[in-house]
Motif scaffolding. Structure first.
Motif, short mmCIF file in Angstrom:
data_model
loop_
_atom_site.label_atom_id
_atom_site.label_comp_id
_atom_site.label_asym_id
_atom_site.label_seq_id
_atom_site.Cartn_x
_atom_site.Cartn_y
_atom_site.Cartn_z
N ALA A 241 8.24 -1.53 -7.20
CA ALA A 241 7.97 -1.56 -5.76
C ALA A 241 7.43 -2.92 -5.33
O ALA A 241 7.78 -3.43 -4.25
CB ALA A 241 6.98 -0.45 -5.39
N THR A 242 6.59 -3.52 -6.16
CA THR A 242 6.07 -4.85 -5.85
C THR A 242 7.18 -5.88 -5.90
O THR A 242 7.30 -6.74 -5.01
CB THR A 242 4.96 -5.23 -6.86
OG1 THR A 242 3.91 -4.26 -6.79
CG2 THR A 242 4.39 -6.60 -6.56
N SER A 404 9.29 7.31 -4.76
CA SER A 404 8.25 7.95 -3.94
C SER A 404 7.42 6.91 -3.20
O SER A 404 7.00 7.13 -2.06
CB SER A 404 7.35 8.83 -4.82
OG SER A 404 6.45 8.05 -5.59
N ILE A 405 7.19 5.75 -3.84
CA ILE A 405 6.48 4.66 -3.17
C ILE A 405 7.31 4.14 -2.01
O ILE A 405 6.79 3.90 -0.90
CB ILE A 405 6.15 3.53 -4.17
CG1 ILE A 405 5.13 4.00 -5.20
CG2 ILE A 405 5.64 2.29 -3.44
CD1 ILE A 405 4.85 2.99 -6.30
N GLU A 406 8.59 3.96 -2.24
CA GLU A 406 9.46 3.46 -1.18
C GLU A 406 9.52 4.44 -0.01
O GLU A 406 9.52 4.04 1.16
CB GLU A 406 10.86 3.20 -1.74
CG GLU A 406 10.94 1.99 -2.65
CD GLU A 406 10.72 0.70 -1.90
OE1 GLU A 406 11.60 0.29 -1.13
OE2 GLU A 406 9.63 0.11 -2.07
N GLY A 409 6.70 4.00 2.36
CA GLY A 409 6.58 2.74 3.08
C GLY A 409 6.49 1.50 2.23
O GLY A 409 6.36 0.40 2.75
N GLY A 410 6.52 1.64 0.91
CA GLY A 410 6.48 0.48 0.04
C GLY A 410 5.12 0.24 -0.57
O GLY A 410 4.14 0.93 -0.27
N ALA A 412 2.79 -2.16 -0.38
CA ALA A 412 1.66 -2.51 0.48
C ALA A 412 1.12 -1.27 1.19
O ALA A 412 -0.10 -1.08 1.31
CB ALA A 412 2.07 -3.58 1.48
N ALA A 413 2.02 -0.42 1.64
CA ALA A 413 1.61 0.78 2.37
C ALA A 413 0.82 1.73 1.49
O ALA A 413 -0.22 2.27 1.92
CB ALA A 413 2.84 1.48 2.96
N VAL A 414 1.27 1.96 0.26
CA VAL A 414 0.55 2.92 -0.59
C VAL A 414 -0.78 2.34 -1.09
O VAL A 414 -1.71 3.08 -1.39
CB VAL A 414 1.42 3.39 -1.78
CG1 VAL A 414 2.64 4.13 -1.29
CG2 VAL A 414 1.80 2.24 -2.70
N LEU A 415 -0.87 1.02 -1.16
CA LEU A 415 -2.16 0.42 -1.49
C LEU A 415 -3.15 0.63 -0.34
O LEU A 415 -4.31 0.98 -0.57
CB LEU A 415 -2.00 -1.08 -1.75
CG LEU A 415 -1.48 -1.50 -3.13
CD1 LEU A 415 -1.16 -2.99 -3.14
CD2 LEU A 415 -2.51 -1.18 -4.21
N ARG A 416 -2.69 0.43 0.87
CA ARG A 416 -3.59 0.50 2.03
C ARG A 416 -3.92 1.93 2.44
O ARG A 416 -4.98 2.20 2.99
CB ARG A 416 -2.97 -0.27 3.19
CG ARG A 416 -2.92 -1.77 2.91
CD ARG A 416 -1.96 -2.54 3.77
NE ARG A 416 -1.74 -3.87 3.20
CZ ARG A 416 -0.82 -4.73 3.61
NH1 ARG A 416 0.00 -4.39 4.61
NH2 ARG A 416 -0.70 -5.91 3.03
N SER A 417 -3.02 2.86 2.15
CA SER A 417 -3.29 4.26 2.50
C SER A 417 -4.19 4.95 1.48
O SER A 417 -4.74 6.00 1.75
CB SER A 417 -1.97 5.02 2.60
OG SER A 417 -1.37 5.18 1.32
#
Length: 605
Positions: A241-242, A404-406, A409-410, A412-417
């Motif tokens: 994902a990164t 599932s990460i994609e 939202g990707g 960055a999104a799963v890090l911030r959520s």
């Protein structure tokens, strides 16, 4: 059917071929002797091992377990290696990590390069060498020969400019420059919780493509996810994902797709789980090749890999055992086809490594390459039914995690959520249970600890960036217990003690007394076997013997121990309701709960 060799001689010619079903029947017989009545596939399942990510390792693999064709080295899907020649020419790149300058000079860096290290990994800025000291760190280094990899977090821009200026000042041909500027904004966000703008790093990548074709600009570092307790599939999925996020940034900034793919290097953890590490590196190449294929550049999907021996597996107690762990991890990284390998010194968890630790670290790769000849064959694990099947199954689990990460939202999104933090925490919680029950043993810590060992002390290392995902270690729960015992020793002059009350002959009690001694020492509790309970200095006791003797003597022995002053009586064995016994210790019990409660009762704060 037996196939005869060319010379016509077959040592198995007189033996009938065995079938899988015949083997299963033999397994049934063995299990029946241990009290398990299972048959057919269930017998095989009884010997299988459940891994993380829903994977399951069976006890036997045959041709019927063959995975899809992994191809050839240098060709998609690159399972067997990104380069056709692999590491045959000179072994893998031996990359040493430096986060501080010993004595303020480059002597440690030069010592590494003069004794087997072929590239440098420099931690700069926050938690490392000041960016302004980069010139000093590389003083005397032949920059046209030794690739340099930076790891500078939020200071990546300044560090990259300093390195490029240093190349220019030393007259290094731009085409001869090798290494990586180490930009990894999402990795930094994972570590700190602070987002960085990706645009400057895309510009840096374009500059590398134009002026320094052998230099990469970005690192996809999967260590933050591994160090937060993630599984192999989660580590791989997060790295995909990164990598995809960086591809979007680079191509969006105008770089051609094949050039963007060439700007990334992936960093993975290599653990002492040999086969899982081999499979992980092979699966990573397969997955990234798939990303390149669906993106439209199937010929540019050879993943460049940097393997680092796992910080999670490193222990602070009995750190000498770390040499064994890193040796197995390095072997696995080499067999798995890593392009570069960093062996963390055995004292990495204690602070700044000393010269001896650094020498052992670099010599680990040297021995495996030069004496064990590990690099002579490209992908030596290829063709193993077990390794190929594990590679395929792990790749499938990692791909689902990536998808599932994609969907969310990707990266960055799963890090911030907070989603990625929750996923990793759930995995680590399950693993912590296995560690607590010693289903996953840690030699020298939860198994065979040495209470009399002298502590190994090192200078404190710079504090790494924090504020994002946690950093976990396998030994952390036991380390807390041992620290309580150490404090008690310092305050009273003695460790907390437990008396091992053995019943019967050595043949009857040795197995369980050894088990109990190991268990309690893991929490810093000293087992006492000599003399009677009154002279032991203990307040608690453990009955150790066979089930047959327990039935005859456990109740009376427990009463005698209480009369002698024992406040708590354990029995080493499965719970059986013996009168006078307060609790039981047995294989699979929660050692952390047992030891913590024991220290609490003993007043060890």
């Amino acid at each position: 059917m037996t196939v005869l060799p060319d010379d016509g001689l077959s040592l198995a010619a007189e033996f009938p071929d065995a079938t899988h079903e015949q083997w299963q029947r033999l397994v049934e017989g063995v299990l029946r002797k241990s009290g398990k009545e299972v048959s057919g596939a269930a017998a095989e399942d009884a010997l299988s091992t459940t891994l993380e990510d829903g994977l399951r390792t069976r006890p036997l693999y045959t041709a019927r377990d063959a995975a899809p064709d992994p191809g050839l080295p240098g060709f998609a899907p690159y399972v067997r290696g990104g380069r056709p020649e692999g590491n045959i020419a000179g072994g893998w790149d031996v990359r040493q990590r430096h986060a501080a300058l010993a004595g303020g000079t480059a002597d440690g860096v030069l010592a590494d390069l003069e004794n087997g290290v072929s590239s440098l990994w420099l931690v700069l800025g926050e938690g490392g060498i000041p960016v302004g000291e980069l010139g000093r760190a590389l003083d005397g280094v032949y920059l046209d020969l030794a690739p340099v990899v930076l790891d500078a977090g939020r200071d990546t821009g300044a560090a990259a400019e300093a390195l490029l200026r240093l190349y220019e000042d030393k007259g290094v041909d731009p085409k001869a420059v090798r290494g990586n500027l180490g930009a990894d904004p999402l990795g930094y966000e994972a570590r700190t919780g602070t987002a960085l703008d990706c645009a400057p790093f895309a510009a840096l990548a374009a500059r590398c493509v134009q002026d320094h074709p052998g230099l990469r600009a970005l690192t996809v570092d999967a260590l933050p996810y591994h160090e937060a307790g993630g599984s192999a599939a989660q580590e791989l999925g997060a790295s995909l994902a990164t990598g995809v996020a960086y591809l979007r940034e680079l191509t969006g900034a105008g770089l051609p797709l094949d050039a963007a793919l060439g700007q990334l290097e992936f960093r993975y953890a290599a653990t002492a789980d040999q086969f899982l590490t081999v499979a992980k590196l092979r699966a990573a190449r397969r997955l990234w090749a798939r990303v390149a294929e669906v993106s439209g550049a199937p010929g540019a999907g050879a993943q460049v890999q940097h393997a680092v021996t796992s910080p999670v597996m490193m222990t602070r107690r009995d750190p000498w055992v770390n040499m064994l762990r890193t040796t197995v991890a390095t072997l696995a990284a080499g067999v798995g086809g890593a392009d570069s390998v960093t062996v963390l010194p055995f004292d990495h968890a204690l602070g700044l490594p000393d010269a001896f630790a650094r020498r052992i670290a670099r010599n680990t790769s040297t021995i495996l390459i030069e004496e064990s000849h590990l690099a002579r064959v490209v992908d030596p694990a290829g063709g193993s039914w077990y390794v190929e099947r594990l590679t395929e199954e792990l790749a499938g689990a990692a791909w689902e995690f990536f998808r599932s990460i994609e969907r969310d939202g990707g990266q960055a999104a799963v890090l911030r959520s907070g989603r990625i933090r929750t996923d990793l925490a759930t995995t680590w919680a399950e693993r912590s249970k296995r560690l607590a029950k010693r289903r996953e043993p840690v030699t020298g810590v939860s198994e065979f600890p040495l209470l009399s060992e002298k502590p190994v002390e090192r200078e404190p290392a710079p504090q790494p960036p924090s504020g994002g995902l946690p950093r976990v270690r396998r030994d952390e729960a036991y380390e807390e217990l041992r620290a309580r015992s150490d404090a008690h020793l310092a305050a009273t002059g003695a460790r907390p003690r437990v008396y091992l009350a053995t019943l019967g002959s050595p043949a009857a009690y040795t197995a369980r007394s050894t088990f109990a001694a190991n268990l309690f020492q893991a929490g810093g509790v000293e087992p006492v076997t000599e003399g009677g309970f009154e002279e032991s200095g203990a307040t608690e006791a453990v009955l150790c013997s066979s089930d047959a003797l327990y039935a005859e003597q456990a109740e009376q022995a427990a009463e005698a121990l209480r009369a002698a002053g024992a406040r708590h009586v354990f029995l080493a064995g499965r719970p059986a309701g013996y009168p006078g016994v307060d609790s039981y210790v047995f294989a699979g019990c929660d050692a952390i709960d047992v030891l913590s409660a024991t220290l609490d009762r003993m007043g060890v704060s």
